[in-house]
Scaffold this motif. Structure first.
Motif, mmCIF file in Angstrom:
data_model
loop_
_atom_site.group_PDB
_atom_site.id
_atom_site.type_symbol
_atom_site.label_atom_id
_atom_site.label_comp_id
_atom_site.label_asym_id
_atom_site.label_seq_id
_atom_site.Cartn_x
_atom_site.Cartn_y
_atom_site.Cartn_z
ATOM 1 N N ASP A 104 65.887 -3.741 45.701
ATOM 2 C CA ASP A 104 65.323 -2.714 46.580
ATOM 3 C C ASP A 104 65.491 -1.292 46.045
ATOM 4 O O ASP A 104 65.330 -0.320 46.790
ATOM 5 C CB ASP A 104 65.932 -2.786 47.992
ATOM 6 N N GLU A 126 61.501 -1.151 50.710
ATOM 7 C CA GLU A 126 61.759 -2.051 51.829
ATOM 8 C C GLU A 126 60.681 -3.119 51.823
ATOM 9 O O GLU A 126 59.494 -2.805 51.888
ATOM 10 C CB GLU A 126 61.727 -1.299 53.164
ATOM 11 N N ARG A 131 59.455 3.298 50.054
ATOM 12 C CA ARG A 131 59.586 4.130 51.249
ATOM 13 C C ARG A 131 60.033 5.551 50.933
ATOM 14 O O ARG A 131 59.753 6.477 51.705
ATOM 15 C CB ARG A 131 60.597 3.498 52.218
#
Length: 361
Positions: A104, A126, A131
Protein backbone atom coordinates in the motif's frame (compact mmCIF):
# COMPACT_ATOMS: atom_id res chain seq x y z
CA UNK A 1 -3.76 17.29 6.38
CA UNK A 2 -0.90 14.82 6.00
CA UNK A 3 1.78 14.88 8.71
CA UNK A 4 5.18 15.15 7.01
CA UNK A 5 7.33 14.96 10.15
CA UNK A 6 8.15 11.26 9.84
CA UNK A 7 8.91 11.52 6.13
CA UNK A 8 11.11 14.55 6.76
CA UNK A 9 13.09 12.62 9.38
CA UNK A 10 13.70 9.88 6.82
CA UNK A 11 14.68 12.50 4.25
CA UNK A 12 17.33 13.79 6.66
CA UNK A 13 18.88 10.29 6.63
CA UNK A 14 18.63 9.85 2.87
CA UNK A 15 22.19 10.92 2.05
CA UNK A 16 23.56 8.13 4.23
CA UNK A 17 21.20 5.65 2.55
CA UNK A 18 22.04 6.52 -1.08
CA UNK A 19 24.15 3.40 -1.65
CA UNK A 20 21.41 1.20 -0.17
CA UNK A 21 18.75 2.66 -2.47
CA UNK A 22 20.97 2.49 -5.53
CA UNK A 23 22.14 -1.07 -4.90
CA UNK A 24 18.61 -2.36 -4.24
CA UNK A 25 17.16 -0.65 -7.32
CA UNK A 26 19.89 -1.87 -9.67
CA UNK A 27 19.60 -5.39 -8.26
CA UNK A 28 15.86 -5.38 -9.03
CA UNK A 29 16.30 -4.27 -12.65
CA UNK A 30 15.73 -6.99 -15.23
CA UNK A 31 15.51 -4.66 -18.25
CA UNK A 32 16.96 -1.23 -19.15
CA UNK A 33 15.47 1.01 -21.83
CA UNK A 34 16.32 4.45 -23.21
CA UNK A 35 13.78 7.32 -23.18
CA UNK A 36 13.87 10.87 -24.50
CA UNK A 37 12.31 12.29 -21.32
CA UNK A 38 11.14 11.24 -17.87
CA UNK A 39 8.20 8.84 -17.84
CA UNK A 40 5.85 6.83 -15.60
CA UNK A 41 5.10 9.54 -13.02
CA UNK A 42 2.68 7.97 -10.55
CA UNK A 43 0.67 11.10 -9.67
CA UNK A 44 -2.83 11.12 -11.23
CA UNK A 45 -3.29 13.66 -14.05
CA UNK A 46 0.33 14.74 -13.62
CA UNK A 47 1.02 15.12 -17.34
CA UNK A 48 -2.41 16.53 -18.15
CA UNK A 49 -2.14 19.37 -15.63
CA UNK A 50 1.32 20.25 -16.93
CA UNK A 51 0.21 19.98 -20.58
CA UNK A 52 3.04 17.55 -21.13
CA UNK A 53 3.70 13.99 -22.21
CA UNK A 54 5.70 11.17 -20.64
CA UNK A 55 8.91 10.43 -22.47
CA UNK A 56 9.00 8.13 -25.48
CA UNK A 57 11.03 4.95 -25.60
CA UNK A 58 14.07 5.02 -27.91
CA UNK A 59 15.53 2.12 -29.85
CA UNK A 60 19.03 3.05 -28.66
CA UNK A 61 20.90 5.65 -26.70
CA UNK A 62 20.64 9.02 -28.50
CA UNK A 63 23.39 11.53 -29.26
CA UNK A 64 25.15 12.50 -26.04
CA UNK A 65 24.43 16.18 -26.75
CA UNK A 66 20.75 15.44 -26.14
CA UNK A 67 19.16 15.09 -22.69
CA UNK A 68 18.01 11.49 -22.24
CA UNK A 69 16.93 8.94 -19.66
CA UNK A 70 17.69 5.31 -18.92
CA UNK A 71 14.86 3.52 -17.14
CA UNK A 72 15.18 0.19 -15.36
CA UNK A 73 12.17 -2.12 -14.92
CA UNK A 74 11.76 -4.99 -12.47
CA UNK A 75 10.29 -8.45 -13.07
CA UNK A 76 6.76 -7.02 -12.62
CA UNK A 77 7.43 -4.39 -15.34
CA UNK A 78 7.55 -1.55 -12.78
CA UNK A 79 9.99 1.35 -12.88
CA UNK A 80 12.59 0.89 -10.15
CA UNK A 81 15.40 3.12 -11.42
CA UNK A 82 15.51 6.20 -13.66
CA UNK A 83 18.85 7.75 -14.64
CA UNK A 84 18.98 11.20 -16.24
CA UNK A 85 21.86 12.17 -18.53
CA UNK A 86 22.61 15.79 -19.41
CA UNK A 87 23.13 16.74 -23.05
CA UNK A 88 24.62 20.04 -21.92
CA UNK A 89 27.29 18.06 -20.04
CA UNK A 90 27.98 15.69 -22.93
CA UNK A 91 25.91 12.78 -21.69
CA UNK A 92 27.05 12.87 -18.07
CA UNK A 93 24.83 11.16 -15.50
CA UNK A 94 23.18 13.97 -13.58
CA UNK A 95 20.18 12.68 -11.57
CA UNK A 96 19.07 9.30 -10.25
CA UNK A 97 15.61 8.24 -9.09
CA UNK A 98 14.85 4.99 -7.26
CA UNK A 99 11.47 3.46 -6.35
CA UNK A 100 10.69 0.95 -3.64
CA UNK A 101 7.37 -0.91 -3.68
CA UNK A 102 5.87 -1.81 -0.31
CA UNK A 103 2.38 -2.89 0.82
CA UNK A 104 0.00 0.00 0.00
CA UNK A 105 3.01 2.35 -0.33
CA UNK A 106 5.51 3.33 -2.99
CA UNK A 107 8.60 5.30 -2.01
CA UNK A 108 10.50 7.39 -4.54
CA UNK A 109 13.92 8.89 -3.73
CA UNK A 110 15.59 11.38 -6.06
CA UNK A 111 19.32 12.16 -5.90
CA UNK A 112 22.08 14.06 -7.61
CA UNK A 113 24.44 11.58 -9.22
CA UNK A 114 26.93 12.16 -6.40
CA UNK A 115 24.39 10.93 -3.83
CA UNK A 116 23.07 14.25 -2.53
CA UNK A 117 19.31 13.91 -1.89
CA UNK A 118 16.83 16.15 -3.71
CA UNK A 119 13.45 14.80 -2.65
CA UNK A 120 11.62 11.88 -1.05
CA UNK A 121 8.04 11.04 -2.05
CA UNK A 122 5.67 8.57 -0.43
CA UNK A 123 2.62 7.43 -2.40
CA UNK A 124 -0.25 5.99 -0.37
CA UNK A 125 -2.74 3.47 -1.78
CA UNK A 126 -6.02 2.02 -0.58
CA UNK A 127 -7.35 -1.10 -2.32
CA UNK A 128 -4.97 -0.46 -5.20
CA UNK A 129 -6.11 3.14 -5.69
CA UNK A 130 -3.76 6.06 -4.98
CA UNK A 131 -5.21 8.31 -2.30
CA UNK A 132 -2.33 10.64 -1.46
CA UNK A 133 1.30 11.53 -1.94
CA UNK A 134 3.52 13.12 0.70
CA UNK A 135 6.59 15.00 -0.53
CA UNK A 136 9.63 16.48 1.18
CA UNK A 137 12.60 18.11 -0.51
CA UNK A 138 15.56 20.35 0.14
CA UNK A 139 13.43 23.47 -0.39
CA UNK A 140 10.24 22.45 1.37
CA UNK A 141 7.45 19.91 1.37
CA UNK A 142 3.87 19.28 0.40
CA UNK A 143 1.13 16.78 -0.20
CA UNK A 144 -1.59 15.89 -2.66
CA UNK A 145 -4.88 14.11 -1.97
CA UNK A 146 -7.17 12.59 -4.57
CA UNK A 147 -10.95 12.31 -4.78
CA UNK A 148 -12.58 9.86 -7.17
CA UNK A 149 -15.88 9.53 -8.96
CA UNK A 150 -16.13 5.88 -9.92
CA UNK A 151 -12.62 5.09 -11.23
CA UNK A 152 -11.65 8.61 -12.30
CA UNK A 153 -9.81 11.25 -10.29
CA UNK A 154 -12.09 14.28 -10.25
CA UNK A 155 -10.39 16.49 -7.66
CA UNK A 156 -6.81 16.97 -6.52
CA UNK A 157 -6.00 19.20 -3.55
CA UNK A 158 -2.39 20.23 -2.95
CA UNK A 159 -0.71 21.84 0.05
CA UNK A 160 2.80 23.28 0.26
CA UNK A 161 5.20 24.48 2.93
CA UNK A 162 8.64 26.11 2.66
CA UNK A 163 11.68 25.45 4.82
CA UNK A 164 13.04 27.93 7.31
CA UNK A 165 16.34 27.28 9.07
CA UNK A 166 16.08 23.68 7.92
CA UNK A 167 12.63 23.07 9.40
CA UNK A 168 9.44 22.59 7.41
CA UNK A 169 6.91 25.36 7.90
CA UNK A 170 3.21 24.45 8.32
CA UNK A 171 1.54 23.40 5.09
CA UNK A 172 -0.88 25.79 3.43
CA UNK A 173 -3.43 25.24 0.70
CA UNK A 174 -1.78 25.63 -2.70
CA UNK A 175 -4.12 24.46 -5.47
CA UNK A 176 -7.33 22.57 -6.13
CA UNK A 177 -7.57 20.85 -9.49
CA UNK A 178 -10.99 19.80 -10.78
CA UNK A 179 -11.40 17.38 -13.66
CA UNK A 180 -14.50 16.85 -15.80
CA UNK A 181 -14.97 13.80 -18.03
CA UNK A 182 -17.45 12.43 -20.51
CA UNK A 183 -17.67 9.11 -22.34
CA UNK A 184 -14.74 10.11 -24.56
CA UNK A 185 -12.40 11.01 -21.71
CA UNK A 186 -11.08 14.21 -20.16
CA UNK A 187 -13.07 17.34 -21.08
CA UNK A 188 -11.66 20.04 -18.84
CA UNK A 189 -9.11 20.73 -16.10
CA UNK A 190 -9.55 23.82 -13.94
CA UNK A 191 -6.99 24.93 -11.35
CA UNK A 192 -7.84 27.17 -8.40
CA UNK A 193 -4.83 28.66 -6.62
CA UNK A 194 -4.51 30.16 -3.18
CA UNK A 195 -4.41 33.61 -4.72
CA UNK A 196 -6.34 34.41 -7.87
CA UNK A 197 -9.41 33.17 -9.66
CA UNK A 198 -9.79 29.66 -11.17
CA UNK A 199 -7.97 29.14 -14.45
CA UNK A 200 -8.68 26.64 -17.21
CA UNK A 201 -5.58 24.49 -17.63
CA UNK A 202 -6.95 22.15 -20.27
CA UNK A 203 -10.11 22.13 -22.34
CA UNK A 204 -10.91 19.70 -25.10
CA UNK A 205 -11.16 21.68 -28.35
CA UNK A 206 -14.63 21.90 -29.94
CA UNK A 207 -15.54 19.71 -32.87
CA UNK A 208 -14.00 21.12 -36.04
CA UNK A 209 -11.16 22.92 -34.28
CA UNK A 210 -7.86 22.91 -36.20
CA UNK A 211 -4.51 24.44 -35.35
CA UNK A 212 -4.38 25.96 -38.84
CA UNK A 213 -7.68 27.81 -38.46
CA UNK A 214 -6.83 28.92 -34.93
CA UNK A 215 -3.48 30.27 -36.05
CA UNK A 216 -5.08 32.17 -38.94
CA UNK A 217 -7.34 33.93 -36.41
CA UNK A 218 -4.55 34.65 -33.93
CA UNK A 219 -2.06 35.71 -36.60
CA UNK A 220 -4.51 38.23 -38.06
CA UNK A 221 -4.92 39.77 -34.63
CA UNK A 222 -1.16 39.81 -34.03
CA UNK A 223 -0.52 41.54 -37.36
CA UNK A 224 -2.74 44.33 -36.06
CA UNK A 225 -1.73 44.39 -32.40
CA UNK A 226 2.07 44.19 -32.75
CA UNK A 227 2.36 47.46 -34.75
CA UNK A 228 -0.15 49.02 -32.36
CA UNK A 229 1.95 48.07 -29.33
CA UNK A 230 5.10 49.41 -30.97
CA UNK A 231 3.36 52.64 -31.93
CA UNK A 232 2.37 53.17 -28.31
CA UNK A 233 6.09 53.29 -27.41
CA UNK A 234 6.27 56.63 -29.27
CA UNK A 235 9.78 55.98 -30.60
CA UNK A 236 11.16 58.97 -32.51
CA UNK A 237 14.58 57.69 -33.59
CA UNK A 238 15.20 55.10 -36.37
CA UNK A 239 14.91 51.42 -35.47
CA UNK A 240 16.79 48.69 -37.32
CA UNK A 241 14.81 45.74 -35.97
CA UNK A 242 11.97 44.34 -33.95
CA UNK A 243 12.61 41.06 -32.13
CA UNK A 244 9.80 38.76 -31.05
CA UNK A 245 11.36 36.94 -28.10
CA UNK A 246 9.92 33.60 -26.95
CA UNK A 247 10.87 31.07 -24.28
CA UNK A 248 11.70 27.40 -24.78
CA UNK A 249 8.07 26.53 -25.52
CA UNK A 250 8.07 28.81 -28.59
CA UNK A 251 4.44 29.68 -27.91
CA UNK A 252 3.27 31.98 -30.76
CA UNK A 253 0.67 33.49 -28.42
CA UNK A 254 3.14 34.41 -25.66
CA UNK A 255 6.20 36.50 -26.47
CA UNK A 256 7.66 39.94 -25.82
CA UNK A 257 8.40 42.63 -28.40
CA UNK A 258 11.80 44.34 -28.38
CA UNK A 259 12.84 47.31 -30.55
CA UNK A 260 16.49 47.86 -31.48
CA UNK A 261 17.57 51.42 -32.21
CA UNK A 262 20.06 52.22 -34.96
CA UNK A 263 21.99 54.58 -32.69
CA UNK A 264 22.57 51.73 -30.25
CA UNK A 265 23.54 49.35 -33.05
CA UNK A 266 26.25 51.76 -34.19
CA UNK A 267 27.70 51.82 -30.67
CA UNK A 268 27.65 48.02 -30.39
CA UNK A 269 29.32 47.51 -33.79
CA UNK A 270 31.99 50.10 -33.07
CA UNK A 271 32.88 48.22 -29.89
CA UNK A 272 32.53 44.63 -31.17
CA UNK A 273 32.08 44.44 -34.97
CA UNK A 274 31.56 40.67 -35.04
CA UNK A 275 29.30 40.39 -32.01
CA UNK A 276 25.73 39.06 -32.10
CA UNK A 277 24.76 41.58 -29.45
CA UNK A 278 22.86 43.66 -32.02
CA UNK A 279 20.38 40.76 -32.26
CA UNK A 280 20.02 40.29 -28.51
CA UNK A 281 16.58 41.44 -27.30
CA UNK A 282 17.94 41.83 -23.77
CA UNK A 283 20.23 44.63 -25.00
CA UNK A 284 17.56 46.59 -26.88
CA UNK A 285 16.20 49.89 -25.69
CA UNK A 286 12.46 49.23 -25.78
CA UNK A 287 10.23 46.33 -24.71
CA UNK A 288 6.49 45.83 -24.83
CA UNK A 289 3.88 43.08 -25.12
CA UNK A 290 0.77 42.42 -27.16
CA UNK A 291 -2.89 42.23 -26.16
CA UNK A 292 -4.72 39.15 -27.46
CA UNK A 293 -7.84 39.74 -25.39
CA UNK A 294 -10.06 39.88 -28.46
CA UNK A 295 -9.11 36.29 -29.40
CA UNK A 296 -8.11 34.97 -25.95
CA UNK A 297 -10.14 31.74 -26.10
CA UNK A 298 -8.77 30.77 -29.51
CA UNK A 299 -5.23 31.73 -28.45
CA UNK A 300 -5.46 29.57 -25.33
CA UNK A 301 -6.62 26.53 -27.27
CA UNK A 302 -3.95 27.12 -29.90
CA UNK A 303 -1.19 27.31 -27.29
CA UNK A 304 -2.54 24.20 -25.58
CA UNK A 305 -2.65 22.09 -28.73
CA UNK A 306 0.78 23.20 -29.91
CA UNK A 307 2.20 22.26 -26.50
CA UNK A 308 0.56 18.84 -26.61
CA UNK A 309 1.98 18.05 -30.04
CA UNK A 310 5.53 18.44 -28.65
CA UNK A 311 6.62 19.85 -32.02
CA UNK A 312 8.66 22.81 -33.24
CA UNK A 313 5.64 24.20 -35.05
CA UNK A 314 5.28 27.25 -32.81
CA UNK A 315 8.73 28.53 -33.75
CA UNK A 316 7.94 28.13 -37.43
CA UNK A 317 4.71 30.09 -37.03
CA UNK A 318 6.52 32.93 -35.24
CA UNK A 319 9.22 33.08 -37.90
CA UNK A 320 6.66 33.13 -40.72
CA UNK A 321 4.75 35.94 -39.03
CA UNK A 322 7.97 37.89 -38.48
CA UNK A 323 8.65 37.69 -42.22
CA UNK A 324 5.20 39.10 -42.94
CA UNK A 325 5.84 41.94 -40.52
CA UNK A 326 9.21 42.66 -42.12
CA UNK A 327 7.45 43.30 -45.40
CA UNK A 328 4.72 45.47 -43.83
CA UNK A 329 4.57 49.27 -44.06
CA UNK A 330 5.89 50.71 -40.79
CA UNK A 331 5.95 54.35 -41.87
CA UNK A 332 3.10 55.34 -39.56
CA UNK A 333 4.40 53.29 -36.66
CA UNK A 334 8.02 54.40 -36.11
CA UNK A 335 11.03 55.63 -38.10
CA UNK A 336 13.06 52.73 -39.51
CA UNK A 337 16.35 52.14 -41.31
CA UNK A 338 16.55 50.83 -44.87
CA UNK A 339 17.62 47.40 -43.58
CA UNK A 340 14.88 47.21 -40.92
CA UNK A 341 13.74 43.66 -40.17
CA UNK A 342 11.41 41.79 -37.84
CA UNK A 343 12.57 38.39 -36.59
CA UNK A 344 11.77 35.84 -33.88
CA UNK A 345 14.36 34.58 -31.41
CA UNK A 346 14.45 32.49 -28.24
CA UNK A 347 15.61 33.86 -24.88
CA UNK A 348 18.95 32.02 -25.06
CA UNK A 349 19.40 32.93 -28.77
CA UNK A 350 20.01 29.24 -29.54
CA UNK A 351 17.88 29.54 -32.69
CA UNK A 352 19.28 32.92 -33.78
CA UNK A 353 21.17 31.88 -36.90
CA UNK A 354 18.41 29.61 -38.19
CA UNK A 355 15.70 32.18 -37.49
CA UNK A 356 17.65 34.95 -39.19
CA UNK A 357 18.02 32.74 -42.26
CA UNK A 358 14.27 32.23 -42.26
CA UNK A 359 13.95 36.02 -42.31
CA UNK A 360 16.45 36.25 -45.22
CA UNK A 361 18.97 38.14 -43.10
Amino acid sequence: MIDLSGLDERFARLAAEYDVHRTAAHAAVVRWEWYDDEAFDLRPLHYERDLSHPGHRLAERPDLAQDHFQIGFDADDRLVAMLEYSGFLGGKLYYETFRTYLVDTVEEAHFHADGRPIYLHEFGFEAGRMRSVAMVATGGGGCETYDYTDDQVTRIVTHHGDRQSGALLPLRFYTAIDAVYDDEGLVRLEISERLGSPQVKYERPPVGFTVEDAWATVQQELLTQIPRSVRDLAIDTPAYCIALMYDERADPTDFTIHVGLDEDRRVHLADKPDSDVIWSPADMAHETSVDLGAVSDVARLLAQELTLTCSDMGRGLLCAMASLLSAADWITVLPITKDFVVYAVDVEMEHLDDNLRRSDI
